[in-house]
Write a protein that holds these residues in place. Structure first.
Motif, PDB file in Angstrom:
ATOM      1  N   ILE A   1       9.826  -3.921  -3.981  1.00  0.00           N
ATOM      2  CA  ILE A   1       8.958  -5.137  -3.850  1.00  0.00           C
ATOM      3  C   ILE A   1       9.386  -5.925  -3.451  1.00  0.00           C
ATOM      4  CG2 ILE A   1       6.912  -6.366  -5.472  1.00  0.00           C
ATOM      5  CD1 ILE A   1       6.445  -3.947  -6.893  1.00  0.00           C
ATOM      6  N   GLU A   2       9.913  -7.030  -4.422  1.00  0.00           N
ATOM      7  CA  GLU A   2      10.672  -8.305  -3.765  1.00  0.00           C
ATOM      8  C   GLU A   2      10.750  -8.227  -2.133  1.00  0.00           C
ATOM      9  OE1 GLU A   2      11.179 -11.119  -5.841  1.00  0.00           O
ATOM     10  OE2 GLU A   2      11.078 -10.876  -7.393  1.00  0.00           O
ATOM     11  N   ASP A   3      11.346  -7.371  -2.295  1.00  0.00           N
ATOM     12  CA  ASP A   3      11.997  -7.001  -0.114  1.00  0.00           C
ATOM     13  C   ASP A   3      10.512  -7.557   0.327  1.00  0.00           C
ATOM     14  OD1 ASP A   3      14.587  -7.059  -1.081  1.00  0.00           O
ATOM     15  OD2 ASP A   3      14.529  -4.756  -0.667  1.00  0.00           O
ATOM     16  N   LEU A   4       9.461  -7.084  -0.714  1.00  0.00           N
ATOM     17  CA  LEU A   4       8.617  -7.121   0.551  1.00  0.00           C
ATOM     18  C   LEU A   4       8.050  -8.760   0.807  1.00  0.00           C
ATOM     19  CD1 LEU A   4       6.261  -3.751  -0.585  1.00  0.00           C
ATOM     20  CD2 LEU A   4       6.979  -4.027   2.300  1.00  0.00           C
ATOM     21  N   LEU A   5       7.672  -9.470  -0.623  1.00  0.00           N
ATOM     22  CA  LEU A   5       7.215 -10.327  -0.931  1.00  0.00           C
ATOM     23  C   LEU A   5       7.658 -11.824  -0.404  1.00  0.00           C
ATOM     24  CD1 LEU A   5       5.970  -9.953  -4.405  1.00  0.00           C
ATOM     25  CD2 LEU A   5       4.677  -9.678  -2.684  1.00  0.00           C
TER      26      LEU A   5
ATOM     27  N   LYS B   1       0.919  -1.033  -0.102  1.00  0.00           N
ATOM     28  CA  LYS B   1      -0.132  -0.253  -0.023  1.00  0.00           C
ATOM     29  C   LYS B   1       0.983   1.414   0.043  1.00  0.00           C
ATOM     30  CE  LYS B   1      -4.484   2.420   0.554  1.00  0.00           C
ATOM     31  NZ  LYS B   1      -3.338   3.458   0.827  1.00  0.00           N
ATOM     32  N   THR B   2       1.441   1.048   0.724  1.00  0.00           N
ATOM     33  CA  THR B   2       2.870   2.221   0.982  1.00  0.00           C
ATOM     34  C   THR B   2       3.871   2.970  -0.452  1.00  0.00           C
ATOM     35  OG1 THR B   2       3.691   1.873   2.960  1.00  0.00           O
ATOM     36  CG2 THR B   2       5.192   3.151   1.633  1.00  0.00           C
TER      37      THR B   2
ATOM     38  N   SER C   1      -3.553   2.785  -6.727  1.00  0.00           N
ATOM     39  CA  SER C   1      -4.490   2.317  -6.300  1.00  0.00           C
ATOM     40  C   SER C   1      -3.406   0.751  -6.239  1.00  0.00           C
ATOM     41  CB  SER C   1      -5.669   1.422  -6.027  1.00  0.00           C
ATOM     42  OG  SER C   1      -5.588   0.949  -7.704  1.00  0.00           O
ATOM     43  N   GLN C   2      -3.750  -0.259  -4.872  1.00  0.00           N
ATOM     44  CA  GLN C   2      -3.161  -1.269  -4.186  1.00  0.00           C
ATOM     45  C   GLN C   2      -3.662  -2.385  -5.822  1.00  0.00           C
ATOM     46  OE1 GLN C   2      -3.322  -2.345  -0.197  1.00  0.00           O
ATOM     47  NE2 GLN C   2      -2.357  -4.232  -0.542  1.00  0.00           N
ATOM     48  N   ALA C   3      -4.296  -2.503  -5.899  1.00  0.00           N
ATOM     49  CA  ALA C   3      -5.150  -3.333  -6.347  1.00  0.00           C
ATOM     50  C   ALA C   3      -3.872  -3.157  -8.327  1.00  0.00           C
ATOM     51  CB  ALA C   3      -6.559  -3.025  -6.861  1.00  0.00           C
ATOM     52  N   GLN C   4      -4.265  -1.768  -8.862  1.00  0.00           N
ATOM     53  CA  GLN C   4      -3.508  -1.464 -10.205  1.00  0.00           C
ATOM     54  C   GLN C   4      -2.245  -1.993  -9.303  1.00  0.00           C
ATOM     55  OE1 GLN C   4      -4.466   2.251  -9.827  1.00  0.00           O
ATOM     56  NE2 GLN C   4      -6.287   2.209 -11.326  1.00  0.00           N
ATOM     57  N   LEU C   5      -0.911  -1.376  -8.731  1.00  0.00           N
ATOM     58  CA  LEU C   5       0.016  -2.331  -8.401  1.00  0.00           C
ATOM     59  C   LEU C   5       0.124  -3.828  -8.451  1.00  0.00           C
ATOM     60  CD1 LEU C   5       3.325  -1.541  -7.443  1.00  0.00           C
ATOM     61  CD2 LEU C   5       2.168  -1.470  -5.116  1.00  0.00           C
TER      62      LEU C   5
END
Length: 346
Positions: free
Chosen positions: A322-326, A264-265, A273-277
């Protein structure tokens, strides 16, 4: 009808060009319950450059196919501009599975429900262990020879089963599949990115991936780890939904919340939006030909269509964040040709 805001990709090594976002009408047989709503979704997609529409005989036991056909006829769209696909399933319509007997009748029934002369792609919707694969592929080629379909593909086949399809086609000189339809999203990557990779490379197979929002879990509505009130209350897939929730969120709630709020950040910083991301991340992968969107309300469809613009904002730096988050990048298969004893595995 192509638009400048939409991106188009070839479906595998075929000459078929599809919008990078497609529309799936699996929920049309139960969501909203309004024919006007269903037509408006189709019309909105087409006006925004979406040319790929996916359905299946099993969705509502024919209801979804009927709705899609009505929508196309009502809109008076140019059939040549649209890529329409459906799938024949081994269960749900008697005991004959994907036998030659049933498939010959099933394609006629599907075309009658959709009021079409042909579909662009016909899928074998899951492997049928009770019918020889050679028999199913033979009739698929007959269907293509009779101009009731132009191409064919597999749906939720394993890489080994896909390879068997190509071996059978090579043996008999038959037309091989051009596409696999499989699940792919931020929470489930191993099958697509690791297991299917050799198949993509060897056969030039295209992909029409489903559930890019992982049942909606990546949409932003589950960032607190809880299921919104009333979610899928009328859905025939409630048990499957609960199973997915437990797998991706419920069993790892704290970690899932950290990942979701982190996404979300990133989305907020990109102005999307988060969905678009989440959808943009999926279609950023060059092995994805099209990502199939679903919609349980008009506002969700409006939002999802913005994923193409969001994809253009995914720089290498953003993708690394994003890789770090996932934290779930699949480990590549061992390359035994380059392996020597005492060499660290990478």
């Amino acid at each position: 009808m192509e638009t400048e805001s939409m991106e188009y990709r070839y479906l595998g090594i075929s000459g078929l060009k599809v919008s990078v976002l497609g529309f799936g009408n699996m929920t049309s047989s139960w969501a909203e319950g309004s024919e006007d709503w269903n037509f408006n979704c189709t019309d909105k997609c087409i006006r925004n450059g979406v040319n790929f529409f996916d359905t299946a005989e099993i969705y509502g036991l024919g209801v979804a196919e009927t709705i899609l056909g009505k929508n196309i006829k009502q809109g008076g769209y140019d059939r040549d501009d649209l890529i329409i696909t459906t799938k024949l399933n081994p269960s749900g319509f008697g005991i004959q599975g994907l036998s030659r007997k049933r498939m010959r009748q099933a394609i006629d029934n599907s075309l009658e429900r959709m009021q079409l002369d042909y579909v662009d792609v016909l899928y074998i919707h899951k492997f049928d262990p009770e019918v020889p694969l050679e028999e199913s592929i033979r009739v698929i080629n007959e269907i293509i020879d009779n101009d009731k379909a132009f191409y064919w593909g597999t749906s939720d086949f394993t890489p080994q089963q896909i390879s068997e399809c190509f071996a059978i086609c090579e043996k008999h000189g038959w037309i091989p599949p051009i596409v696999e339809q499989c699940e792919y999203h931020m929470f489930d990557r191993g099958t697509f990115e690791r297991d299917y990779a050799p198949v993509f490379d060897q056969y030039g197979l295209g992909t029409t991936v489903w559930s890019p929002l992982c049942q909606g879990f990546l949409s932003g509505r589950y960032n607190d780890g809880n299921i919104p009130e009333g979610r899928l209350i009328n859905s025939p897939f409630l048990d499957y939904f609960k199973e997915c929730y437990d797998k991706y969120i419920g069993s790892r709630k704290e970690a899932a919340i950290r990942t979701l709020t982190g996404l979300k950040t990133v989305a907020d910083e990109l102005g999307c939006s988060q969905a678009q991301l989440a959808i943009a991340w999926v279609i950023k992968n060059p092995d994805v030909s099209t990502a199939i969107m679903g919609a349980s309300s008009p506002r969700h469809l409006d939002d999802n269509l913005g994923a193409v613009d969001a994809m253009k904002k995914l720089t290498p730096e953003i993708l690394a964040r994003i890789e770090d988050l996932l934290g779930n990048r699949p480990t590549p298969s061992m390359n035994w040709r380059n392996f020597t004893p005492n060499t660290p595995r990478r």
